[in-house]
Write a protein that holds these residues in place. Sequence first.
Motif, PDB file in Angstrom:
ATOM      1  N   LEU A  91      92.832  20.677  55.936  1.00  0.00           N
ATOM      2  CA  LEU A  91      92.520  19.549  56.809  1.00  0.00           C
ATOM      3  C   LEU A  91      93.829  18.787  56.997  1.00  0.00           C
ATOM      4  O   LEU A  91      94.307  18.119  56.078  1.00  0.00           O
ATOM      5  CB  LEU A  91      91.446  18.651  56.197  1.00  0.00           C
ATOM      6  N   VAL A  92      94.402  18.935  58.175  1.00  0.00           N
ATOM      7  CA  VAL A  92      95.713  18.358  58.460  1.00  0.00           C
ATOM      8  C   VAL A  92      95.543  17.023  59.172  1.00  0.00           C
ATOM      9  O   VAL A  92      94.821  16.937  60.174  1.00  0.00           O
ATOM     10  CB  VAL A  92      96.558  19.311  59.339  1.00  0.00           C
ATOM     11  N   ASP A  93      96.191  16.003  58.659  1.00  0.00           N
ATOM     12  CA  ASP A  93      96.205  14.684  59.299  1.00  0.00           C
ATOM     13  C   ASP A  93      97.633  14.416  59.765  1.00  0.00           C
ATOM     14  O   ASP A  93      98.519  14.150  58.956  1.00  0.00           O
ATOM     15  CB  ASP A  93      95.749  13.603  58.321  1.00  0.00           C
ATOM     16  N   THR A  94      97.865  14.522  61.066  1.00  0.00           N
ATOM     17  CA  THR A  94      99.226  14.393  61.587  1.00  0.00           C
ATOM     18  C   THR A  94      99.694  12.940  61.631  1.00  0.00           C
ATOM     19  O   THR A  94     100.902  12.688  61.682  1.00  0.00           O
ATOM     20  CB  THR A  94      99.313  14.993  62.998  1.00  0.00           C
ATOM     21  N   LYS A  95      98.764  11.990  61.606  1.00  0.00           N
ATOM     22  CA  LYS A  95      99.157  10.580  61.568  1.00  0.00           C
ATOM     23  C   LYS A  95      99.647  10.197  60.175  1.00  0.00           C
ATOM     24  O   LYS A  95     100.688   9.542  60.022  1.00  0.00           O
ATOM     25  CB  LYS A  95      97.991   9.685  61.979  1.00  0.00           C
ATOM     26  N   LEU A  96      98.892  10.606  59.149  1.00  0.00           N
ATOM     27  CA  LEU A  96      99.276  10.320  57.767  1.00  0.00           C
ATOM     28  C   LEU A  96     100.297  11.325  57.239  1.00  0.00           C
ATOM     29  O   LEU A  96     100.853  11.128  56.160  1.00  0.00           O
ATOM     30  CB  LEU A  96      98.045  10.332  56.865  1.00  0.00           C
ATOM     31  N   ARG A  97     100.509  12.408  57.995  1.00  0.00           N
ATOM     32  CA  ARG A  97     101.391  13.514  57.582  1.00  0.00           C
ATOM     33  C   ARG A  97     100.968  14.041  56.205  1.00  0.00           C
ATOM     34  O   ARG A  97     101.753  14.123  55.272  1.00  0.00           O
ATOM     35  CB  ARG A  97     102.857  13.087  57.595  1.00  0.00           C
ATOM     36  N   LYS A  98      99.698  14.393  56.130  1.00  0.00           N
ATOM     37  CA  LYS A  98      99.117  14.844  54.876  1.00  0.00           C
ATOM     38  C   LYS A  98      98.220  16.049  55.129  1.00  0.00           C
ATOM     39  O   LYS A  98      97.571  16.146  56.185  1.00  0.00           O
ATOM     40  CB  LYS A  98      98.303  13.720  54.218  1.00  0.00           C
ATOM     41  N   VAL A  99      98.198  16.966  54.164  1.00  0.00           N
ATOM     42  CA  VAL A  99      97.334  18.144  54.236  1.00  0.00           C
ATOM     43  C   VAL A  99      96.442  18.172  53.003  1.00  0.00           C
ATOM     44  O   VAL A  99      96.935  18.226  51.869  1.00  0.00           O
ATOM     45  CB  VAL A  99      98.163  19.443  54.308  1.00  0.00           C
ATOM     46  N   ASP A 100      95.133  18.101  53.207  1.00  0.00           N
ATOM     47  CA  ASP A 100      94.167  18.324  52.131  1.00  0.00           C
ATOM     48  C   ASP A 100      93.735  19.791  52.197  1.00  0.00           C
ATOM     49  O   ASP A 100      93.516  20.319  53.298  1.00  0.00           O
ATOM     50  CB  ASP A 100      92.943  17.425  52.301  1.00  0.00           C
ATOM     51  N   TYR A 101      93.589  20.427  51.054  1.00  0.00           N
ATOM     52  CA  TYR A 101      93.260  21.853  51.099  1.00  0.00           C
ATOM     53  C   TYR A 101      92.453  22.286  49.881  1.00  0.00           C
ATOM     54  O   TYR A 101      92.480  21.656  48.831  1.00  0.00           O
ATOM     55  CB  TYR A 101      94.537  22.697  51.191  1.00  0.00           C
ATOM     56  N   ILE A 102      91.740  23.399  50.088  1.00  0.00           N
ATOM     57  CA  ILE A 102      91.128  24.155  49.000  1.00  0.00           C
ATOM     58  C   ILE A 102      91.446  25.623  49.245  1.00  0.00           C
ATOM     59  O   ILE A 102      91.284  26.118  50.372  1.00  0.00           O
ATOM     60  CB  ILE A 102      89.603  23.951  48.926  1.00  0.00           C
ATOM     61  N   ASN A 103      91.908  26.301  48.214  1.00  0.00           N
ATOM     62  CA  ASN A 103      92.152  27.734  48.279  1.00  0.00           C
ATOM     63  C   ASN A 103      91.140  28.415  47.366  1.00  0.00           C
ATOM     64  O   ASN A 103      91.247  28.353  46.144  1.00  0.00           O
ATOM     65  CB  ASN A 103      93.592  28.056  47.832  1.00  0.00           C
TER      66      ASN A 103
END
Length: 229
Positions: free
Chosen positions: A122-134
């Motif tokens: 889940l990429v948030d380009t405003k916060l420049r953050k990536v949440d992920y699950i592998n």
Amino acid sequence: MELQQDLQLAKNLQQMMLSNSITDHSISISGFYLPCQNLGGDFYKWEKVNENQYAIFIIDVMGHGISPSLLTMSLNAEIKSSINQGIINPVDVMCNLNNHMFDIIPEETNILRHYFTCIYLLVDTKLRKVDYINAGHPTFYQKDGNNIQAFESTTTPIGLLRFFDCEAHSFSYNKDCELLLYTDGLTDHLQRDLQPLMAGEQTLEQIKKFDYSQTNDDICVVSVLLKGI
């Protein structure tokens, strides 16, 4: 003849569900897909959720042929339904997919239990953050300047355990960076570490240039270019 026509139709439908490339001011997403048979169990999907967020998936369903192909179509529909309902939190999304697998193949049936590995970003380009699950999937990579970081599996594959336990992880980016996701068919075929490829430019284009005429597994690759400050 009729069976071959049915298989070709299923192949066309499966390839139609693959997401088209996205190029935006803050992100670019593109993919490469190569089934080893008419039908495969690999696929990728991404959606622009809102002005700043993007949901990105890469999935590898166990096995080859008709059953994995049908499951990819069902998973694609489930993902789309979740996003349309505003369900984008990584833990919620993955738990929903696990529940979906047990709805399709109840525990009390004698049908062979299928499972799949998956990375959800889940990429948030405003916060420049990536949440992920592998979920049991091969390592994915982030190239940030000259630094290449590996992100290994964080939980079990989906569809194996009725009670799925997972936790979202996250990382931030400030500079322009590249993310590379792939299924194990790529590394099994190339028999090489992908990190040196990422040291160069246009990693996805480099990957496309290899000879895949003798591949024995489906191959799926996703490249995400994130634009920083």
